[in-house]
Design a protein around this motif. Structure first.
Motif, PDB file in Angstrom:
ATOM      1  N   LEU A  40       3.255  41.237 -24.069  1.00 51.17           N
ATOM      2  CA  LEU A  40       3.050  40.766 -25.437  1.00 51.17           C
ATOM      3  C   LEU A  40       4.302  40.990 -26.282  1.00 51.17           C
ATOM      4  O   LEU A  40       4.697  40.117 -27.055  1.00 51.17           O
ATOM      5  CB  LEU A  40       1.850  41.479 -26.069  1.00 51.17           C
ATOM      6  CG  LEU A  40       1.547  41.145 -27.520  1.00 51.17           C
ATOM      7  CD1 LEU A  40       1.231  39.656 -27.680  1.00 51.17           C
ATOM      8  CD2 LEU A  40       0.394  41.995 -28.033  1.00 51.17           C
ATOM      9  N   TYR A  43       6.881  38.307 -25.774  1.00 56.54           N
ATOM     10  CA  TYR A  43       6.515  37.069 -26.460  1.00 56.54           C
ATOM     11  C   TYR A  43       6.702  37.184 -27.972  1.00 56.54           C
ATOM     12  O   TYR A  43       7.128  36.235 -28.633  1.00 56.54           O
ATOM     13  CB  TYR A  43       5.076  36.673 -26.122  1.00 56.54           C
ATOM     14  CG  TYR A  43       4.925  36.138 -24.722  1.00 56.54           C
ATOM     15  CD1 TYR A  43       5.511  34.937 -24.342  1.00 56.54           C
ATOM     16  CD2 TYR A  43       4.191  36.842 -23.769  1.00 56.54           C
ATOM     17  CE1 TYR A  43       5.375  34.447 -23.056  1.00 56.54           C
ATOM     18  CE2 TYR A  43       4.045  36.356 -22.475  1.00 56.54           C
ATOM     19  CZ  TYR A  43       4.644  35.158 -22.133  1.00 56.54           C
ATOM     20  OH  TYR A  43       4.509  34.680 -20.853  1.00 56.54           O
ATOM     21  N   TYR A  92       3.131  32.057 -25.748  1.00 55.27           N
ATOM     22  CA  TYR A  92       2.342  32.649 -24.672  1.00 55.27           C
ATOM     23  C   TYR A  92       1.614  31.567 -23.883  1.00 55.27           C
ATOM     24  O   TYR A  92       1.671  31.536 -22.654  1.00 55.27           O
ATOM     25  CB  TYR A  92       1.339  33.649 -25.251  1.00 55.27           C
ATOM     26  CG  TYR A  92       0.394  34.213 -24.230  1.00 55.27           C
ATOM     27  CD1 TYR A  92       0.798  35.237 -23.390  1.00 55.27           C
ATOM     28  CD2 TYR A  92      -0.898  33.726 -24.104  1.00 55.27           C
ATOM     29  CE1 TYR A  92      -0.061  35.766 -22.442  1.00 55.27           C
ATOM     30  CE2 TYR A  92      -1.766  34.242 -23.169  1.00 55.27           C
ATOM     31  CZ  TYR A  92      -1.348  35.263 -22.340  1.00 55.27           C
ATOM     32  OH  TYR A  92      -2.200  35.778 -21.405  1.00 55.27           O
ATOM     33  N   GLN A  96       1.812  30.536 -19.956  1.00 55.20           N
ATOM     34  CA  GLN A  96       0.668  31.195 -19.339  1.00 55.20           C
ATOM     35  C   GLN A  96       0.451  30.752 -17.891  1.00 55.20           C
ATOM     36  O   GLN A  96      -0.045  31.510 -17.075  1.00 55.20           O
ATOM     37  CB  GLN A  96      -0.606  30.920 -20.155  1.00 55.20           C
ATOM     38  CG  GLN A  96      -1.876  31.487 -19.578  1.00 55.20           C
ATOM     39  CD  GLN A  96      -1.863  33.008 -19.484  1.00 55.20           C
ATOM     40  OE1 GLN A  96      -1.121  33.672 -20.182  1.00 55.20           O
ATOM     41  NE2 GLN A  96      -2.680  33.555 -18.620  1.00 55.20           N
TER      42      GLN A  96
END
Length: 141
Positions: A40, A43, A92, A96
């Protein structure tokens, strides 16, 4: 160029880039996603870099580094932070598919991080290309 500001972003988890109220909000989001903090954060950093894209276009390398080391986020309101989270989510979901296609989690994370770094590189390259074309057109005038 990236090593001039990204090490600080990674090591300090963006604490030096935001007022404390936003840092706490950001870290609260990280804790809520405790199983993927490392991913996270990458990103978020990519989104944070893309957030400043318009300010970087047309600047020299030195100006870009100085700008990124002294970001003006003191005037930010929560709306800006939520825009950052929205951009993070956009990036993201864009990358993904690496998580879904790889069975090996470490390989998936590696491929995803490479994709994000490439995304940041493309943003910088486009910025530099725009800057070069602007300076070329100025010279022709």
């Amino acid at each position: 160029m990236f090593e001039h500001f990204t090490c600080r972003w990674m090591i300090c988890l963006l604490i030096r880039e935001f007022p404390i109220r936003f840092t706490l909000h950001l870290w609260d989001t990280y804790i809520a996603h405790c199983d993927q903090i490392d991913v996270l954060h990458v990103y978020v950093c990519a989104a944070f870099l893309s957030f400043w894209r318009d300010h970087l276009i047309g600047k020299s390398f030195t100006e870009c580094v100085l700008f990124l080391q002294n970001l003006k986020t003191n005037h930010w309101v929560y709306h800006n932070l939520h825009q950052l989270f929205e951009k993070t989510e956009e990036i993201y979901w864009k990358f993904q598919h690496y998580w879904e296609t790889c069975r090996n989690a470490e390989l998936a994370m590696f491929l995803s991080l490479i994709s994000v770094v490439n995304y940041m590189f493309i943003l910088t390259s486009v910025s530099l290309a725009c800057a070069n074309s602007n300076s070329s057109s100025d010279e022709k005038k």
